[in-house]
Write a protein that holds these residues in place. Structure first.
Motif, PDB file in Angstrom:
ATOM      1  N   TRP A  94       0.767  -1.211  -0.115  1.00 32.16           N
ATOM      2  CA  TRP A  94      -0.052   0.151  -0.019  1.00 32.16           C
ATOM      3  C   TRP A  94       1.058   1.260  -0.185  1.00 32.16           C
ATOM      4  O   TRP A  94       0.638   2.454  -0.615  1.00 32.16           O
ATOM      5  N   THR A  95       2.065   1.232   0.729  1.00 31.45           N
ATOM      6  CA  THR A  95       2.982   2.442   0.684  1.00 31.45           C
ATOM      7  C   THR A  95       3.365   2.509  -0.496  1.00 31.45           C
ATOM      8  O   THR A  95       3.613   3.914  -1.196  1.00 31.45           O
ATOM      9  N   PHE A  96       3.968   1.618  -1.143  1.00 35.18           N
ATOM     10  CA  PHE A  96       4.453   1.617  -2.712  1.00 35.18           C
ATOM     11  C   PHE A  96       3.335   2.384  -3.685  1.00 35.18           C
ATOM     12  O   PHE A  96       3.696   3.275  -4.305  1.00 35.18           O
ATOM     13  N   THR A  97       2.152   1.787  -3.289  1.00 34.50           N
ATOM     14  CA  THR A  97       1.107   2.327  -4.241  1.00 34.50           C
ATOM     15  C   THR A  97       0.739   3.695  -3.893  1.00 34.50           C
ATOM     16  O   THR A  97       0.831   4.736  -5.025  1.00 34.50           O
ATOM     17  N   PHE A  98       0.642   4.043  -2.917  1.00 27.95           N
ATOM     18  CA  PHE A  98       0.323   5.688  -2.505  1.00 27.95           C
ATOM     19  C   PHE A  98       1.659   6.692  -2.757  1.00 27.95           C
ATOM     20  O   PHE A  98       1.243   7.583  -3.090  1.00 27.95           O
ATOM     21  N   THR A  99       2.734   6.058  -2.696  1.00 27.10           N
ATOM     22  CA  THR A  99       3.976   6.834  -2.589  1.00 27.10           C
ATOM     23  C   THR A  99       3.995   7.349  -4.300  1.00 27.10           C
ATOM     24  O   THR A  99       4.034   8.207  -4.715  1.00 27.10           O
ATOM     25  N   GLY A 100       3.393   6.190  -5.105  1.00 24.49           N
ATOM     26  CA  GLY A 100       3.408   6.444  -6.723  1.00 24.49           C
ATOM     27  C   GLY A 100       2.358   7.652  -6.910  1.00 24.49           C
ATOM     28  O   GLY A 100       2.646   8.442  -7.766  1.00 24.49           O
ATOM     29  N   ILE A 101       1.229   7.567  -6.276  1.00 26.96           N
ATOM     30  CA  ILE A 101      -0.022   8.270  -6.499  1.00 26.96           C
ATOM     31  C   ILE A 101       0.441   9.820  -5.926  1.00 26.96           C
ATOM     32  O   ILE A 101       0.063  10.801  -6.811  1.00 26.96           O
ATOM     33  N   VAL A 102       1.209   9.970  -4.967  1.00 21.61           N
ATOM     34  CA  VAL A 102       1.375  11.161  -4.403  1.00 21.61           C
ATOM     35  C   VAL A 102       2.553  11.879  -5.291  1.00 21.61           C
ATOM     36  O   VAL A 102       2.581  13.013  -5.292  1.00 21.61           O
ATOM     37  N   ILE A 103       3.529  11.237  -5.712  1.00 25.43           N
ATOM     38  CA  ILE A 103       4.341  11.588  -6.585  1.00 25.43           C
ATOM     39  C   ILE A 103       3.640  12.109  -8.083  1.00 25.43           C
ATOM     40  O   ILE A 103       3.979  13.432  -8.481  1.00 25.43           O
ATOM     41  N   ILE A 104       2.754  11.530  -8.370  1.00 24.67           N
ATOM     42  CA  ILE A 104       2.154  11.850  -9.704  1.00 24.67           C
ATOM     43  C   ILE A 104       1.447  13.269  -9.380  1.00 24.67           C
ATOM     44  O   ILE A 104       1.244  14.033  -9.966  1.00 24.67           O
ATOM     45  N   VAL A 105       0.498  13.150  -8.345  1.00 30.19           N
ATOM     46  CA  VAL A 105      -0.253  14.288  -8.015  1.00 30.19           C
ATOM     47  C   VAL A 105       0.443  15.525  -7.655  1.00 30.19           C
ATOM     48  O   VAL A 105       0.327  16.748  -8.067  1.00 30.19           O
ATOM     49  N   GLY A 106       1.835  15.294  -7.108  1.00 33.71           N
ATOM     50  CA  GLY A 106       2.549  16.334  -6.991  1.00 33.71           C
ATOM     51  C   GLY A 106       3.317  16.902  -8.058  1.00 33.71           C
ATOM     52  O   GLY A 106       3.301  18.220  -8.355  1.00 33.71           O
ATOM     53  N   ALA A 107       3.444  16.070  -9.077  1.00 39.16           N
ATOM     54  CA  ALA A 107       4.266  16.486 -10.416  1.00 39.16           C
ATOM     55  C   ALA A 107       3.281  17.295 -11.032  1.00 39.16           C
ATOM     56  O   ALA A 107       3.523  18.138 -11.778  1.00 39.16           O
ATOM     57  N   VAL A 108       2.014  16.867 -11.092  1.00 35.53           N
ATOM     58  CA  VAL A 108       0.759  17.497 -11.777  1.00 35.53           C
ATOM     59  C   VAL A 108       0.724  18.945 -11.317  1.00 35.53           C
ATOM     60  O   VAL A 108       0.573  19.843 -11.927  1.00 35.53           O
ATOM     61  N   GLY A 109       0.311  18.877 -10.045  1.00 42.79           N
ATOM     62  CA  GLY A 109       0.078  20.020  -9.247  1.00 42.79           C
ATOM     63  C   GLY A 109       0.968  21.057  -8.977  1.00 42.79           C
ATOM     64  O   GLY A 109       0.499  22.254  -9.191  1.00 42.79           O
ATOM     65  N   LEU A 110       2.239  20.666  -9.105  1.00 47.23           N
ATOM     66  CA  LEU A 110       3.383  21.704  -8.925  1.00 47.23           C
ATOM     67  C   LEU A 110       3.949  21.959 -10.471  1.00 47.23           C
ATOM     68  O   LEU A 110       4.749  22.939 -10.323  1.00 47.23           O
ATOM     69  N   HIS A 111       3.476  21.603 -11.437  1.00 54.08           N
ATOM     70  CA  HIS A 111       3.843  21.836 -12.770  1.00 54.08           C
ATOM     71  C   HIS A 111       3.994  23.329 -13.136  1.00 54.08           C
ATOM     72  O   HIS A 111       4.801  23.917 -13.650  1.00 54.08           O
ATOM     73  N   ARG A 112       2.940  23.999 -12.829  1.00 52.16           N
ATOM     74  CA  ARG A 112       2.653  25.404 -12.898  1.00 52.16           C
ATOM     75  C   ARG A 112       3.762  26.274 -12.276  1.00 52.16           C
ATOM     76  O   ARG A 112       3.838  27.495 -12.815  1.00 52.16           O
ATOM     77  N   PHE A 113       4.446  25.805 -11.486  1.00 54.93           N
ATOM     78  CA  PHE A 113       5.651  26.604 -10.742  1.00 54.93           C
ATOM     79  C   PHE A 113       6.793  26.875 -11.700  1.00 54.93           C
ATOM     80  O   PHE A 113       7.573  27.539 -11.618  1.00 54.93           O
ATOM     81  N   TRP A 114       6.922  25.864 -12.766  1.00 50.42           N
ATOM     82  CA  TRP A 114       8.081  25.992 -13.661  1.00 50.42           C
ATOM     83  C   TRP A 114       7.647  26.882 -14.738  1.00 50.42           C
ATOM     84  O   TRP A 114       6.524  26.998 -15.300  1.00 50.42           O
ATOM     85  N   PRO A 115       8.888  27.202 -15.243  1.00 50.85           N
ATOM     86  CA  PRO A 115       8.530  28.049 -16.567  1.00 50.85           C
ATOM     87  C   PRO A 115       7.821  27.446 -17.673  1.00 50.85           C
ATOM     88  O   PRO A 115       8.166  26.179 -17.959  1.00 50.85           O
ATOM     89  N   ARG A 116       7.030  27.898 -18.557  1.00 54.14           N
ATOM     90  CA  ARG A 116       6.078  27.025 -19.438  1.00 54.14           C
ATOM     91  C   ARG A 116       7.023  27.271 -20.629  1.00 54.14           C
ATOM     92  O   ARG A 116       7.055  27.985 -21.776  1.00 54.14           O
ATOM     93  N   ASN A 117       7.303  25.922 -20.920  1.00 53.42           N
ATOM     94  CA  ASN A 117       8.045  25.242 -21.846  1.00 53.42           C
ATOM     95  C   ASN A 117       8.062  23.900 -22.065  1.00 53.42           C
ATOM     96  O   ASN A 117       7.807  23.079 -21.462  1.00 53.42           O
ATOM     97  N   LYS A 118       8.417  23.266 -23.378  1.00 56.39           N
ATOM     98  CA  LYS A 118       8.632  21.940 -23.668  1.00 56.39           C
ATOM     99  C   LYS A 118       9.469  21.181 -22.596  1.00 56.39           C
ATOM    100  O   LYS A 118       9.082  19.839 -22.286  1.00 56.39           O
ATOM    101  N   LYS A 119      10.346  21.764 -22.255  1.00 55.62           N
ATOM    102  CA  LYS A 119      11.425  21.088 -21.004  1.00 55.62           C
ATOM    103  C   LYS A 119      10.370  20.638 -19.639  1.00 55.62           C
ATOM    104  O   LYS A 119      10.663  19.620 -19.417  1.00 55.62           O
ATOM    105  N   THR A 120       9.716  21.578 -19.524  1.00 56.64           N
ATOM    106  CA  THR A 120       8.953  21.137 -17.938  1.00 56.64           C
ATOM    107  C   THR A 120       7.679  20.445 -18.309  1.00 56.64           C
ATOM    108  O   THR A 120       7.579  19.536 -17.327  1.00 56.64           O
ATOM    109  N   ILE A 121       7.297  20.556 -19.458  1.00 56.78           N
ATOM    110  CA  ILE A 121       6.004  19.395 -19.905  1.00 56.78           C
ATOM    111  C   ILE A 121       6.562  18.117 -19.972  1.00 56.78           C
ATOM    112  O   ILE A 121       6.087  17.095 -19.313  1.00 56.78           O
ATOM    113  N   ILE A 122       7.895  17.942 -20.733  1.00 56.83           N
ATOM    114  CA  ILE A 122       8.581  16.540 -20.667  1.00 56.83           C
ATOM    115  C   ILE A 122       8.875  16.289 -19.359  1.00 56.83           C
ATOM    116  O   ILE A 122       8.747  14.943 -18.967  1.00 56.83           O
TER     117      ILE A 122
END
Length: 250
Positions: A94-122
């Motif tokens: 369960w820890t492995f599973t939720f760890t993966g989920i929170v990584i994804i949620v954080g990556a998507v949720g905090l994406h807008r902090f980065w400059p808007r370009n192809k590098k950050t989207i990738i």
């Protein structure tokens, strides 16, 4: 597959759908920050699972996946000629599973902090793959489906490296200190990966420890980065981000 692991798949799919659907909502920012900060508890849970093992578990040598093995025996999977018995395997998976989920949620949720370009989207896309890879290792324990466990885990050993490099390059002008900090775990996780490749030829290399550095350095980066962004912006992030229209994910 047991109903528990089917439930893990359902939760993962729902989390992905909700994260993508609400990616531009202001609550996603706070949830993303909290998600990455929560990664700091991962190794505390792992410690609890290790303490509960009823056969000797060698922290420096054995992989993290052994803690999620569901049976008590020798040769529970092709890479385990030794005995494994982890009574808290369900907690670990369960820890492995939720760890993966929170990584994804954080990556998507905090994406807008980065400059808007192809590098950050990738980079964000790679971090989503990184989270899914970790997630799969919990959904498919090594003794239940070794092939899916292994193939699913492999991307998570590699994709974080280009992701961190791309983020570091993208923010080096706007957030130079955070960019420098990003390169530190990049070096650590890359060095660990290289040494892991040599493990079959150099038997005394501590594979278990190297694997934990491989993942743990990225977890530490995510935790510290989330704290820095939180302190740097505070509650005004909502007004600033949506007034300026900074970098939506898609």
């Amino acid at each position: 597959m047991e109903i528990t692991y089917t439930f893990m798949i359902i939760i993962t799919i729902l989390a992905l759908i909700l994260t993508i659907f609400f990616r531009n909502h202001k609550i996603t920012i706070k949830v993303g920050l909290l998600s990455w900060v929560s990664l700091s508890v991962y190794f505390h849970i792992e410690y609890i699972v290790i303490q509960a093992t009823t056969s000797p578990y060698k922290f420096l040598k054995q992989p993290m996946s052994d803690l999620g093995v569901t049976t008590c025996d020798f040769n529970t999977h092709p890479l385990a000629p030794y005995e494994i018995c982890s009574p808290y395997h369900l907690l670990m998976n369960w820890t492995f599973t939720f760890t993966g989920i929170v990584i994804i949620v954080g990556a998507v949720g905090l994406h807008r902090f980065w400059p808007r370009n192809k590098k950050t989207i990738i980079a964000t896309g790679l971090l989503v793959i990184y989270g899914l890879s970790y997630n799969i290792s919990g959904i498919f324990p090594a003794d239940i489906n070794f092939l899916l466990h292994t193939l699913g885990s492999l991307p998570g050993m590699i994709v974080q490296i280009p992701a961190l490099i791309l983020i570091g390059i993208s923010i080096h002008k706007t957030m130079p200190k955070l960019a420098f900090w990003t390169y530190v775990p990049t070096i650590l996780t890359t060095s660990s990966l290289i040494l892991l490749f040599f493990q079959p030829f150099i038997m005394y290399l501590p594979g278990g420890l190297l694997q934990r550095i491989l993942y743990g350095s990225v977890f530490l980066w995510m935790t510290i980065t989330a704290i820095v962004l939180w302190k740097k912006t505070g509650i005004v992030i909502y007004a600033h981000i949506y007034r300026k229209g900074i970098s939506p994910l898609l």
